[in-house]
Enzyme design. Structure first.
Site, PDB file in Angstrom:
ATOM      1  N   GLU A   1       2.309 -23.389   1.666  1.00 30.51           N
ATOM      2  CA  GLU A   1       3.625 -23.832   1.180  1.00 30.51           C
ATOM      3  C   GLU A   1       4.566 -24.159   2.347  1.00 30.51           C
ATOM      4  O   GLU A   1       4.548 -23.486   3.365  1.00 30.51           O
ATOM      5  CB  GLU A   1       4.246 -22.705   0.341  1.00 30.51           C
ATOM      6  CG  GLU A   1       5.572 -23.084  -0.281  1.00 30.51           C
ATOM      7  CD  GLU A   1       5.905 -22.169  -1.444  1.00 30.51           C
ATOM      8  OE1 GLU A   1       5.111 -22.138  -2.421  1.00 30.51           O
ATOM      9  OE2 GLU A   1       6.926 -21.493  -1.373  1.00 30.51           O
TER      10      GLU A   1
ATOM     11  N   HIS B   1       8.103 -28.702  -6.019  1.00 30.80           N
ATOM     12  CA  HIS B   1       8.820 -27.759  -6.879  1.00 30.80           C
ATOM     13  C   HIS B   1      10.040 -28.473  -7.466  1.00 30.80           C
ATOM     14  O   HIS B   1      10.578 -29.409  -6.864  1.00 30.80           O
ATOM     15  CB  HIS B   1       9.300 -26.545  -6.075  1.00 30.80           C
ATOM     16  CG  HIS B   1       8.186 -25.672  -5.579  1.00 30.80           C
ATOM     17  ND1 HIS B   1       8.369 -24.357  -5.226  1.00 30.80           N
ATOM     18  CD2 HIS B   1       6.870 -25.920  -5.382  1.00 30.80           C
ATOM     19  CE1 HIS B   1       7.222 -23.834  -4.833  1.00 30.80           C
ATOM     20  NE2 HIS B   1       6.296 -24.772  -4.909  1.00 30.80           N
TER      21      HIS B   1
ATOM     22  N   TYR C   1       5.605 -13.006 -11.971  1.00 27.14           N
ATOM     23  CA  TYR C   1       6.115 -11.905 -11.147  1.00 27.14           C
ATOM     24  C   TYR C   1       5.332 -10.614 -11.398  1.00 27.14           C
ATOM     25  O   TYR C   1       5.634  -9.886 -12.357  1.00 27.14           O
ATOM     26  CB  TYR C   1       7.613 -11.702 -11.459  1.00 27.14           C
ATOM     27  CG  TYR C   1       8.389 -12.973 -11.222  1.00 27.14           C
ATOM     28  CD1 TYR C   1       9.012 -13.213  -9.999  1.00 27.14           C
ATOM     29  CD2 TYR C   1       8.433 -13.978 -12.195  1.00 27.14           C
ATOM     30  CE1 TYR C   1       9.669 -14.412  -9.762  1.00 27.14           C
ATOM     31  CE2 TYR C   1       9.082 -15.178 -11.969  1.00 27.14           C
ATOM     32  CZ  TYR C   1       9.703 -15.388 -10.748  1.00 27.14           C
ATOM     33  OH  TYR C   1      10.340 -16.587 -10.508  1.00 27.14           O
TER      34      TYR C   1
ATOM     35  N   LYS D   1       5.109 -22.747   9.242  1.00 27.76           N
ATOM     36  CA  LYS D   1       4.549 -22.238  10.496  1.00 27.76           C
ATOM     37  C   LYS D   1       3.061 -22.614  10.598  1.00 27.76           C
ATOM     38  O   LYS D   1       2.193 -21.877  10.097  1.00 27.76           O
ATOM     39  CB  LYS D   1       4.691 -20.712  10.552  1.00 27.76           C
ATOM     40  CG  LYS D   1       6.131 -20.261  10.699  1.00 27.76           C
ATOM     41  CD  LYS D   1       6.178 -18.766  10.831  1.00 27.76           C
ATOM     42  CE  LYS D   1       7.585 -18.261  10.702  1.00 27.76           C
ATOM     43  NZ  LYS D   1       7.672 -17.051   9.910  1.00 27.76           N
TER      44      LYS D   1
HETATM   45  P1  FAD Z   1      11.981 -18.293 -15.914  1.00 24.32           P
HETATM   46  O1  FAD Z   1      10.549 -18.533 -16.181  1.00 24.32           O
HETATM   47  O2  FAD Z   1      12.973 -19.030 -16.739  1.00 24.32           O
HETATM   48  O3  FAD Z   1      12.207 -16.722 -16.025  1.00 24.32           O
HETATM   49  C1  FAD Z   1      13.488 -16.150 -15.739  1.00 24.32           C
HETATM   50  C2  FAD Z   1      13.707 -14.963 -16.664  1.00 24.32           C
HETATM   51  O4  FAD Z   1      13.790 -15.406 -18.017  1.00 24.32           O
HETATM   52  C3  FAD Z   1      12.576 -13.935 -16.648  1.00 24.32           C
HETATM   53  O5  FAD Z   1      13.149 -12.672 -16.820  1.00 24.32           O
HETATM   54  C4  FAD Z   1      11.705 -14.324 -17.821  1.00 24.32           C
HETATM   55  O6  FAD Z   1      10.956 -13.236 -18.331  1.00 24.32           O
HETATM   56  C5  FAD Z   1      12.738 -14.822 -18.819  1.00 24.32           C
HETATM   57  N1  FAD Z   1      12.243 -15.927 -19.665  1.00 24.32           N
HETATM   58  C6  FAD Z   1      11.425 -16.945 -19.299  1.00 24.32           C
HETATM   59  N2  FAD Z   1      11.253 -17.816 -20.309  1.00 24.32           N
HETATM   60  C7  FAD Z   1      11.984 -17.322 -21.345  1.00 24.32           C
HETATM   61  C8  FAD Z   1      12.252 -17.789 -22.665  1.00 24.32           C
HETATM   62  N3  FAD Z   1      11.731 -18.938 -23.099  1.00 24.32           N
HETATM   63  N4  FAD Z   1      13.061 -17.053 -23.443  1.00 24.32           N
HETATM   64  C9  FAD Z   1      13.623 -15.909 -22.997  1.00 24.32           C
HETATM   65  N5  FAD Z   1      13.420 -15.419 -21.752  1.00 24.32           N
HETATM   66  C10 FAD Z   1      12.622 -16.121 -20.934  1.00 24.32           C
HETATM   67  N6  FAD Z   1      13.431 -21.021  -6.398  1.00 24.32           N
HETATM   68  C11 FAD Z   1      13.972 -22.181  -5.953  1.00 24.32           C
HETATM   69  O7  FAD Z   1      15.212 -22.346  -6.002  1.00 24.32           O
HETATM   70  N7  FAD Z   1      13.191 -23.176  -5.432  1.00 24.32           N
HETATM   71  C12 FAD Z   1      11.834 -23.075  -5.358  1.00 24.32           C
HETATM   72  O8  FAD Z   1      11.169 -23.992  -4.888  1.00 24.32           O
HETATM   73  C13 FAD Z   1      11.218 -21.865  -5.824  1.00 24.32           C
HETATM   74  N8  FAD Z   1       9.872 -21.701  -5.799  1.00 24.32           N
HETATM   75  C14 FAD Z   1       9.313 -20.556  -6.324  1.00 24.32           C
HETATM   76  C15 FAD Z   1       7.907 -20.440  -6.343  1.00 24.32           C
HETATM   77  C16 FAD Z   1       7.312 -19.283  -6.852  1.00 24.32           C
HETATM   78  C17 FAD Z   1       5.807 -19.180  -6.884  1.00 24.32           C
HETATM   79  C18 FAD Z   1       8.116 -18.210  -7.326  1.00 24.32           C
HETATM   80  C19 FAD Z   1       7.494 -16.948  -7.827  1.00 24.32           C
HETATM   81  C20 FAD Z   1       9.505 -18.327  -7.307  1.00 24.32           C
HETATM   82  C21 FAD Z   1      10.124 -19.500  -6.821  1.00 24.32           C
HETATM   83  N9  FAD Z   1      11.509 -19.665  -6.830  1.00 24.32           N
HETATM   84  C22 FAD Z   1      12.083 -20.841  -6.353  1.00 24.32           C
HETATM   85  C23 FAD Z   1      12.385 -18.593  -7.303  1.00 24.32           C
HETATM   86  C24 FAD Z   1      12.735 -18.752  -8.820  1.00 24.32           C
HETATM   87  O9  FAD Z   1      13.497 -19.910  -9.020  1.00 24.32           O
HETATM   88  C25 FAD Z   1      13.520 -17.503  -9.239  1.00 24.32           C
HETATM   89  O10 FAD Z   1      12.693 -16.379  -9.187  1.00 24.32           O
HETATM   90  C26 FAD Z   1      14.249 -17.583 -10.590  1.00 24.32           C
HETATM   91  O11 FAD Z   1      15.072 -16.415 -10.700  1.00 24.32           O
HETATM   92  C27 FAD Z   1      13.355 -17.591 -11.822  1.00 24.32           C
HETATM   93  O12 FAD Z   1      12.689 -18.749 -11.969  1.00 24.32           O
HETATM   94  P2  FAD Z   1      11.516 -18.872 -13.081  1.00 24.32           P
HETATM   95  O13 FAD Z   1      11.081 -20.283 -13.075  1.00 24.32           O
HETATM   96  O14 FAD Z   1      10.500 -17.829 -12.877  1.00 24.32           O
HETATM   97  O15 FAD Z   1      12.387 -18.565 -14.390  1.00 24.32           O
END
Ligand code: FAD
Length: 291
Positions: free
Chosen positions: A17, A77, A145, A272
């Site tokens: 990444e 992303h 997560y 890196k």
């Molecule tokens: P969601 O999937 O929406 O989940 C957020 C919360 O809502 C969780 O508690 C989940 O259980 C709950 N939830 C999910 N769907 C629903 C639903 N339909 N109804 C009710 N509750 C629900 N951030 C960036 O800004 N840029 C990036 O490029 C980036 N890349 C990432 C790559 C990876 C592999 C990971 C693990 C994280 C990354 N993040 C990035 C961080 C991420 O944006 C944050 O962790 C953010 O807080 C949650 O994003 P999510 O897409 O997991 O959210």
């Protein structure tokens, strides 16, 4: 190439990444680092998206160029916090133009300085997944997560959120970093028991600088095992030693995952090339066996 097709092949994948710069003036340096990683010919590379869409142009440009110049499939992303349907449509059409076929769909976090409603058109990544699927022929992945997303009320609630994401069309999931593989194995048990069948790709973060530990824990809330704390205590003050120890620790996690049948590994290589190469070199013979 679509990542879903790559994951379906009976082959091991090792992916890296990179993150784009916030400022135009830093693009050349980041591009050099990203191209250095692409030269290692990983299975694919992903390019992150700055908070609230702040790096959109750079993410798309970098992901498009890596593919064109090095023939390495890329994932761009995309976050939906602070976004509207129109702004996402615009991002999708720019991605199509750049030849990007893979998107990691994320909710994102509300930027600290943002005042207003950050969730006008999209509340969760699942809604973004559905929207992308309706608006183009993209392979769409999402985040998960092993130590539970901080917004989730419980492990079960987190899994319910994941189920919605997969039902919306999410074709694979990449995990948040973790430093203890047992946490991943326990998570896999819960996910599969809940009927989620898409590939789950563990995300491994090589910690090569002392300051990264604090940042990683602050950002992800993940557990740091005693064994790793000891490494940071002993070697954290010496840059080269910490880098070596961090690469070895990450390699050790990957070898354990592969030994337990995990075929797809994503490395948070953080721009890196030396770290990416260090891990790839450490795995050279192992990759021949598991490939
Ligand atoms: P969601 O999937 O929406 O989940 C957020 C919360 O809502 C969780 O508690 C989940 O259980 C709950 N939830 C999910 N769907 C629903 C639903 N339909 N109804 C009710 N509750 C629900 N951030 C960036 O800004 N840029 C990036 O490029 C980036 N890349 C990432 C790559 C990876 C592999 C990971 C693990 C994280 C990354 N993040 C990035 C961080 C991420 O944006 C944050 O962790 C953010 O807080 C949650 O994003 P999510 O897409 O997991 O959210």
């Amino acid at each position: 190439m679509k990542i879903r097709e790559l994951l379906e092949l009976d082959k091991t994948t090792l992916s890296f990444e990179v993150f784009p710069p916030k400022k135009d003036m830093d693009f050349a340096n980041v591009e050099k680092a990203a191209f250095g990683i692409a030269q290692l010919h990983p299975s694919y590379m992903s390019v992150t998206y700055g908070a609230g869409g702040s790096t959109k142009g750079h993410t798309i440009r970098l992901a498009g160029d890596i593919q064109k110049k090095f023939n390495v499939p890329t994932i761009a992303h995309l976050t939906c916090v602070c976004a509207t349907k129109e702004s996402i449509e615009q991002a999708l059409s720019q991605m199509k133009e750049a030849g990007i076929e893979n998107i990691l769909a994320l909710r994102g976090d509300v930027p600290k300085d943002f005042n207003g409603n950050a969730f006008t058109d999209f509340s969760h990544a699942s809604e973004l997944v559905k929207f992308i699927k309706e608006n183009g022929d993209f392979c769409v992945g999402g985040a998960c997560y092993p130590e539970v997303h901080p917004d989730s009320a419980s492990k079960q609630a987190d899994i319910e959120g994941l189920k919605k994401k997969v039902k919306a069309g999410c074709e694979y999931l990449t995990t948040q970093m973790f430093f203890d593989n047992n946490i991943f194995f326990n998570f896999m048990y819960r996910v599969r028991e809940a009927g989620i069948a898409v590939p789950i790709i563990p995300g491994i973060m090589p910690i090569t600088r002392q300051v990264q530990v604090k940042n990683a824990v602050k950002l992800s809330g993940c557990n740091v095992p005693e064994r790793f704390k000891n490494i940071v205590d002993r070697f954290g003050d010496t840059e080269a030693a910490m880098k070596q120890a961090g690469i070895v620790y990450a390699t050790d996690q990957i070898i354990d995952l592969m030994a337990n049948g995990v075929n797809h590994i994503h490395v948070y290589s953080m721009n890196k090339p030396q770290v990416a190469k260090g891990i790839q070199d450490n795995l050279s013979e192992i990759l021949k066996v598991v490939d």
